[in-house]
Design a protein around this motif. Structure first.
Motif, PDB file in Angstrom:
ATOM      1  N   MET A  69      -7.628   9.948  -3.417  1.00 19.23           N
ATOM      2  CA  MET A  69      -8.535   8.834  -3.023  1.00 19.23           C
ATOM      3  C   MET A  69      -7.936   7.681  -2.648  1.00 19.23           C
ATOM      4  N   GLU A  70      -7.106   6.993  -3.145  1.00 21.87           N
ATOM      5  CA  GLU A  70      -6.433   5.705  -2.606  1.00 21.87           C
ATOM      6  C   GLU A  70      -5.931   5.952  -1.140  1.00 21.87           C
ATOM      7  N   ASP A  87      -9.091   4.975   5.654  1.00 20.70           N
ATOM      8  CA  ASP A  87     -10.299   4.307   6.332  1.00 20.70           C
ATOM      9  C   ASP A  87     -10.091   2.752   6.460  1.00 20.70           C
ATOM     10  N   VAL A  88      -9.500   2.185   5.696  1.00 19.29           N
ATOM     11  CA  VAL A  88      -9.160   0.719   5.955  1.00 19.29           C
ATOM     12  C   VAL A  88      -8.793   0.443   7.583  1.00 19.29           C
ATOM     13  N   LYS A  98      -6.758   8.252   1.111  1.00 19.93           N
ATOM     14  CA  LYS A  98      -7.782   8.155   2.076  1.00 19.93           C
ATOM     15  C   LYS A  98      -8.716   6.933   2.249  1.00 19.93           C
ATOM     16  N   ARG A  99      -8.690   6.004   1.171  1.00 17.57           N
ATOM     17  CA  ARG A  99      -8.982   4.671   1.304  1.00 17.57           C
ATOM     18  C   ARG A  99      -8.425   3.929   2.314  1.00 17.57           C
ATOM     19  N   GLN A 100      -7.060   3.820   2.104  1.00 12.22           N
ATOM     20  CA  GLN A 100      -6.236   3.182   2.953  1.00 12.22           C
ATOM     21  C   GLN A 100      -6.435   3.566   4.446  1.00 12.22           C
ATOM     22  N   SER A 142       0.778  -1.266  -0.030  1.00 10.51           N
ATOM     23  CA  SER A 142       0.123  -0.243  -0.044  1.00 10.51           C
ATOM     24  C   SER A 142       0.966   1.353   0.009  1.00 10.51           C
ATOM     25  N   TYR A 151     -10.029  10.660  10.953  1.00 15.79           N
ATOM     26  CA  TYR A 151      -9.684   9.116  11.017  1.00 15.79           C
ATOM     27  C   TYR A 151      -9.076   8.825  12.801  1.00 15.79           C
TER      28      TYR A 151
END
Length: 286
Positions: free
Chosen positions: A177-178, A184-185, A180-182, A149, A232
């Motif tokens: 975007m990626e 969030d994971v 922020k997705r990470q 990642s 987060y």
């Protein structure tokens, strides 16, 4: 800036592509100059810089020492901005010319280990520490998650947001975007877990923290507000807790050459080097 680009049938390297690291980028591997690596007195010889990947290893070594293991090490500074990673000695230690590289001299003959995740796993298994015995697949999954990642965060988002020759909307949006997705994971996982593997502090945490702890603290690429890192909450709680560990405070400044002077320890050859750094700070403030 919007500019149409038609890729050629065969790409060739004809000019530097711009950006902060352009002078060091090239499409071939191997050494550019002869330079031997120094060797100290300790079993573990680390050649590194305090980037997130470099911090992983020094944090683990300091955590091992804090637990009483014989993990003494010399940490030699590799100035990647000067091209030290292309010296013949470093290329022999790591043919990929990336920090960190470790030479394990604790056995009958030296063993090289490169790639930060491999170094973490090598040391953790050697000392049987910071591993999850009951949830090893979970620990390995998160360790490999980080390795896969982080390039989106550093080489993707970080490059286009902070280092590219000029701002480009499409890649910045794509990698923001990626990232922020990470986050969030991680935030969702840490809602139900103190650490990455339940209540166990492992090399998964040590691998992830220098990248995503730094990011959620707003320290990556001056992009904290842009990425809305304060949203987060669970990730922040985890990052704050790990940041307070004494071994983390020590490990994160080893081979560091930027930031506040009291947060830089260019090389580390003995535990007393940290005490000297503290005394230097006292003297400066006297």
């Amino acid at each position: 800036m919007t500019q149409e680009y038609t890729p050629p049938k065969v790409w060739t390297w004809e000019k530097e592509n711009g950006g902060q690291w352009a002078s060091l980028n090239r499409p071939i591997a191997g050494a550019t100059h002869d330079k031997d690596l120094p060797v100290g007195k300790h079993p573990y010889q680390l050649y590194s810089l305090a980037t997130p990947n470099g911090q992983k290893v020094t944090i683990l070594l300091e955590e091992l020492l804090a637990k009483g293991f014989d993990a003494e090490y010399d940490a030699w500074l590799i100035k990647i901005g000067d091209g030290d990673q292309f010296g013949s000695g470093f290329v022999e230690a790591n043919p990929n010319s990336k920090i960190p590289a470790l030479i394990d001299r604790s056995g009958d003959s030296p063993v090289r280990v490169f790639e930060s995740g491999a170094i973490l796993l090598h040391l953790a298994e050697k000392f049987d520490a910071f591993l999850s015995k009951d949830k090893r697949p979970e620990m390995l999954s998160w360790l490999m998650w980080q390795m896969g990642s982080a390039p989106y965060l550093g080489g993707g988002f970080g490059h286009f947001y902070a280092y590219a020759p000029y701002p480009m909307e499409y890649p910045i949006d794509r990698f923001a975007m990626e990232v922020k997705r990470q986050m969030d994971v991680l935030d969702r996982h840490l809602a139900d877990n103190r650490y990455m593997v339940g209540d166990e502090y492992t090399i998964a945490d040590i691998a992830i923290w220098p990248w995503y702890g730094r990011t959620v603290h707003g320290e990556s690429y001056n992009a904290g507000e842009f990425l809305d890192v304060k949203s987060y909450k669970n990730l922040l709680r985890w990052a704050d807790e790990i940041a307070e560990r004494p071994a983390v405070k020590r490990g994160r400044i080893v081979n560091k050459t930027s930031g506040a002077p009291d947060q830089q320890l260019h090389e580390r050859h003995d535990a007393s080097d940290f005490e000297t750094k503290t005394q230097d700070k006292i003297s400066e403030n006297a």
